[in-house]
Design a protein around this motif. Structure first.
Motif, PDB file in Angstrom:
ATOM      1  N   UNK A  94      -7.327   9.386 -19.544  1.00  0.00           N
ATOM      2  CA  UNK A  94      -8.158  10.351 -18.819  1.00  0.00           C
ATOM      3  C   UNK A  94      -9.239   9.600 -18.050  1.00  0.00           C
ATOM      4  N   UNK A  95      -9.561  10.063 -16.857  1.00  0.00           N
ATOM      5  CA  UNK A  95     -10.509   9.337 -15.996  1.00  0.00           C
ATOM      6  C   UNK A  95     -11.418  10.339 -15.304  1.00  0.00           C
ATOM      7  N   UNK A  96     -12.713  10.077 -15.300  1.00  0.00           N
ATOM      8  CA  UNK A  96     -13.663  10.998 -14.656  1.00  0.00           C
ATOM      9  C   UNK A  96     -13.299  11.193 -13.189  1.00  0.00           C
ATOM     10  N   UNK A  97     -13.243  12.449 -12.774  1.00  0.00           N
ATOM     11  CA  UNK A  97     -12.834  12.769 -11.405  1.00  0.00           C
ATOM     12  C   UNK A  97     -13.812  12.242 -10.373  1.00  0.00           C
ATOM     13  N   UNK A  98     -15.100  12.089 -10.743  1.00  0.00           N
ATOM     14  CA  UNK A  98     -16.102  11.615  -9.779  1.00  0.00           C
ATOM     15  C   UNK A  98     -16.231  10.099  -9.771  1.00  0.00           C
ATOM     16  N   UNK A  99     -15.428   9.384 -10.593  1.00  0.00           N
ATOM     17  CA  UNK A  99     -15.401   7.921 -10.596  1.00  0.00           C
ATOM     18  C   UNK A  99     -14.318   7.419  -9.646  1.00  0.00           C
ATOM     19  N   UNK A 100     -14.528   6.227  -9.077  1.00  0.00           N
ATOM     20  CA  UNK A 100     -13.408   5.541  -8.458  1.00  0.00           C
ATOM     21  C   UNK A 100     -12.557   4.914  -9.562  1.00  0.00           C
ATOM     22  N   UNK A 101     -11.426   4.322  -9.229  1.00  0.00           N
ATOM     23  CA  UNK A 101     -10.553   3.741 -10.243  1.00  0.00           C
ATOM     24  C   UNK A 101      -9.872   2.506  -9.686  1.00  0.00           C
ATOM     25  N   UNK A 102     -10.013   1.385 -10.403  1.00  0.00           N
ATOM     26  CA  UNK A 102      -9.437   0.103 -10.018  1.00  0.00           C
ATOM     27  C   UNK A 102      -8.652  -0.447 -11.203  1.00  0.00           C
ATOM     28  N   UNK A 103      -7.480  -1.020 -10.917  1.00  0.00           N
ATOM     29  CA  UNK A 103      -6.657  -1.643 -11.953  1.00  0.00           C
ATOM     30  C   UNK A 103      -6.344  -3.064 -11.499  1.00  0.00           C
ATOM     31  N   UNK A 104      -6.793  -4.050 -12.287  1.00  0.00           N
ATOM     32  CA  UNK A 104      -6.538  -5.456 -11.942  1.00  0.00           C
ATOM     33  C   UNK A 104      -5.638  -6.069 -13.013  1.00  0.00           C
ATOM     34  N   UNK A 105      -4.576  -6.769 -12.579  1.00  0.00           N
ATOM     35  CA  UNK A 105      -3.612  -7.347 -13.509  1.00  0.00           C
ATOM     36  C   UNK A 105      -4.024  -8.775 -13.867  1.00  0.00           C
ATOM     37  N   UNK A 106      -4.341  -8.972 -15.147  1.00  0.00           N
ATOM     38  CA  UNK A 106      -4.715 -10.286 -15.663  1.00  0.00           C
ATOM     39  C   UNK A 106      -3.488 -11.134 -15.973  1.00  0.00           C
ATOM     40  N   UNK A 107      -2.405 -10.485 -16.409  1.00  0.00           N
ATOM     41  CA  UNK A 107      -1.180 -11.198 -16.780  1.00  0.00           C
ATOM     42  C   UNK A 107      -0.021 -10.219 -16.813  1.00  0.00           C
ATOM     43  N   UNK A 108       1.179 -10.737 -16.584  1.00  0.00           N
ATOM     44  CA  UNK A 108       2.372  -9.905 -16.675  1.00  0.00           C
ATOM     45  C   UNK A 108       2.656  -9.103 -15.421  1.00  0.00           C
ATOM     46  N   UNK A 109       3.541  -8.110 -15.564  1.00  0.00           N
ATOM     47  CA  UNK A 109       3.916  -7.261 -14.424  1.00  0.00           C
ATOM     48  C   UNK A 109       4.242  -5.859 -14.916  1.00  0.00           C
ATOM     49  N   UNK A 110       4.223  -4.916 -13.992  1.00  0.00           N
ATOM     50  CA  UNK A 110       4.510  -3.534 -14.345  1.00  0.00           C
ATOM     51  C   UNK A 110       4.366  -2.637 -13.148  1.00  0.00           C
ATOM     52  N   UNK A 111       3.957  -1.390 -13.395  1.00  0.00           N
ATOM     53  CA  UNK A 111       3.743  -0.422 -12.320  1.00  0.00           C
ATOM     54  C   UNK A 111       2.414   0.280 -12.549  1.00  0.00           C
ATOM     55  N   UNK A 112       1.915   0.895 -11.484  1.00  0.00           N
ATOM     56  CA  UNK A 112       0.639   1.596 -11.548  1.00  0.00           C
ATOM     57  C   UNK A 112       0.720   2.855 -10.703  1.00  0.00           C
ATOM     58  N   UNK A 113      -0.008   3.891 -11.112  1.00  0.00           N
ATOM     59  CA  UNK A 113      -0.130   5.105 -10.329  1.00  0.00           C
ATOM     60  C   UNK A 113       0.991   6.099 -10.527  1.00  0.00           C
ATOM     61  N   UNK A 114       0.790   7.281  -9.911  1.00  0.00           N
ATOM     62  CA  UNK A 114       1.756   8.369 -10.036  1.00  0.00           C
ATOM     63  C   UNK A 114       3.119   7.984  -9.483  1.00  0.00           C
ATOM     64  N   UNK A 115       3.133   7.135  -8.436  1.00  0.00           N
ATOM     65  CA  UNK A 115       4.377   6.752  -7.784  1.00  0.00           C
ATOM     66  C   UNK A 115       5.004   5.502  -8.378  1.00  0.00           C
ATOM     67  N   UNK A 116       4.387   4.965  -9.452  1.00  0.00           N
ATOM     68  CA  UNK A 116       4.909   3.780 -10.148  1.00  0.00           C
ATOM     69  C   UNK A 116       5.066   2.594  -9.199  1.00  0.00           C
ATOM     70  N   UNK A 117       3.971   2.264  -8.551  1.00  0.00           N
ATOM     71  CA  UNK A 117       3.940   1.148  -7.602  1.00  0.00           C
ATOM     72  C   UNK A 117       4.020  -0.183  -8.357  1.00  0.00           C
ATOM     73  N   UNK A 118       4.936  -1.087  -7.985  1.00  0.00           N
ATOM     74  CA  UNK A 118       5.013  -2.386  -8.662  1.00  0.00           C
ATOM     75  C   UNK A 118       3.719  -3.180  -8.487  1.00  0.00           C
ATOM     76  N   UNK A 119       3.339  -3.906  -9.552  1.00  0.00           N
ATOM     77  CA  UNK A 119       2.116  -4.706  -9.520  1.00  0.00           C
ATOM     78  C   UNK A 119       2.289  -5.880 -10.473  1.00  0.00           C
ATOM     79  N   UNK A 120       1.681  -7.020 -10.144  1.00  0.00           N
ATOM     80  CA  UNK A 120       1.841  -8.203 -10.992  1.00  0.00           C
ATOM     81  C   UNK A 120       0.541  -8.984 -11.066  1.00  0.00           C
ATOM     82  N   UNK A 121       0.563 -10.049 -11.841  1.00  0.00           N
ATOM     83  CA  UNK A 121      -0.616 -10.870 -12.102  1.00  0.00           C
ATOM     84  C   UNK A 121      -1.346 -11.239 -10.815  1.00  0.00           C
TER      85      UNK A 121
END
Length: 319
Positions: free
Chosen positions: A214-241
């Motif tokens: 859960x995330x506050x609606x009035x906050x921005x949101x950032x995801x930074x990958x320290x290691x590994x790979x996966x997906x992010x967001x509703x659309x499952x966007x690929x993301x890596x280290x």
């Protein structure tokens, strides 16, 4: 591998209402590499991202991950700051800190050093002498959090947040460990005290697992990958280290780990950041983050006049 681990089956679970749609991805950028201080390697996590998207954050470096040989560990010389907060989170390794306000100490293996520079301070960060002699693993994050105009010249302060104080949580299925350092996630608060309302957390996601927060609606949101790979967001966007995802509007954040991970990085490690935008002008010049050019010039004058304090005498070289 992060120093702070736990059995996720014994931790409080984070749940998100199934009717809440995760935030979509606005952009994904790849951090360029560089060197900081006396020459330790960093990834510039926020490079190429506008301040409007980052607000209230200003700058972030991923320091390492590097295995130093004997004699190689490096730090920073004494330097000034004004107008923001520096957050140093040591995932693995050891760093010593000292400042002109009497704060400091040693942070290691999951500890966080939260320094409010406020009206002005001098500080230094360096590996301890024994680590310089022996070499060893070094991996961490330094984040700069802006201060709103009313707190730009606040009195400097220092928070020593031990690894054991981080709030540990689990994803709904037990496949992810979340360490809340500051702010709140799902009603669970981290130990860090902040001037600007923010959330800062480090998550480890097992291969094939998914983490919904859960995330506050009035906050921005950032995801930074320290290691590994996966997906992010509703659309499952690929993301890596080494990549940063900026997310759009919404009330939940989703990350998932790929089923195949590098042998040296068996799980997806992400830093999750969000905050209430300050929406004030930002003039960033070196170690000063102010609202106007005139305020930056005043900071330079105060620093040169010695108004940020003095380097402790015992640290000066003998003649």
């Amino acid at each position: 591998m992060p120093a702070v681990t736990a059995d996720t089956l014994t931790l409080p679970r984070i749940t998100v209402d199934e009717t809440v749609r995760p935030r979509a991805v606005r952009s994904v950028t790849t951090a360029p590499t560089g060197y900081e201080g006396e020459g330790f390697p960093v990834r510039r996590a926020f490079a190429g991202v506008s301040q409007r998207e980052l607000d209230p954050f200003v700058h972030m470096d991923q320091m390492g991950e590097v295995e130093y040989a004997p004699g190689e560990p490096k730090g920073t010389p004494w330097h000034p700051h004004r107008g923001f907060e520096t957050v140093t989170y040591m995932i693995d390794g050891v760093f010593e800190h000292a400042d002109s306000n009497g704060g400091g100490g040693e942070i290691t293996n999951g500890d966080t050093q939260w320094m409010t520079a406020g009206g002005g301070i001098l500080h230094i960060e360096k590996p301890p002498e024994w680590l310089v002699t022996s070499g060893g693993l070094f991996h961490g994050i330094q984040l700069w959090v802006n201060l709103p105009r009313e707190h730009k010249l606040a009195s400097p302060r220092y928070q020593d947040i031990r690894a054991s104080k981080a709030r540990l949580l689990s994803s709904a299925d037990g496949g992810a460990l979340v360490r809340v350092i500051a702010g709140e996630i799902g009603g669970h608060e981290g130990p860090g005290t902040t001037y600007s309302p923010i959330t800062l957390a480090h998550a480890t996601v097992s291969p094939g697992a998914q983490l919904d927060l859960p995330w506050r609606a009035d906050f921005n949101a950032l995801v930074y990958v320290l290691a590994g790979n996966g997906t992010v967001g509703a659309e499952q966007r690929p993301i890596h280290k080494g990549q940063l995802a900026v997310l759009g509007a919404g009330e939940a954040v989703r990350v998932a780990a790929g089923t195949g991970q590098p042998s040296a990085e068996p799980e997806l490690e992400v830093l999750l950041l969000g905050g209430l935008p300050i929406r004030e002008p930002v003039v960033h010049y070196g170690p000063f983050v102010m609202n106007t050019r005139a305020e930056v010039l005043a900071a330079l004058e105060d620093y040169q006049a010695g108004r940020f304090g003095v380097v402790p005498a015992e640290t000066l070289p003998h003649t």
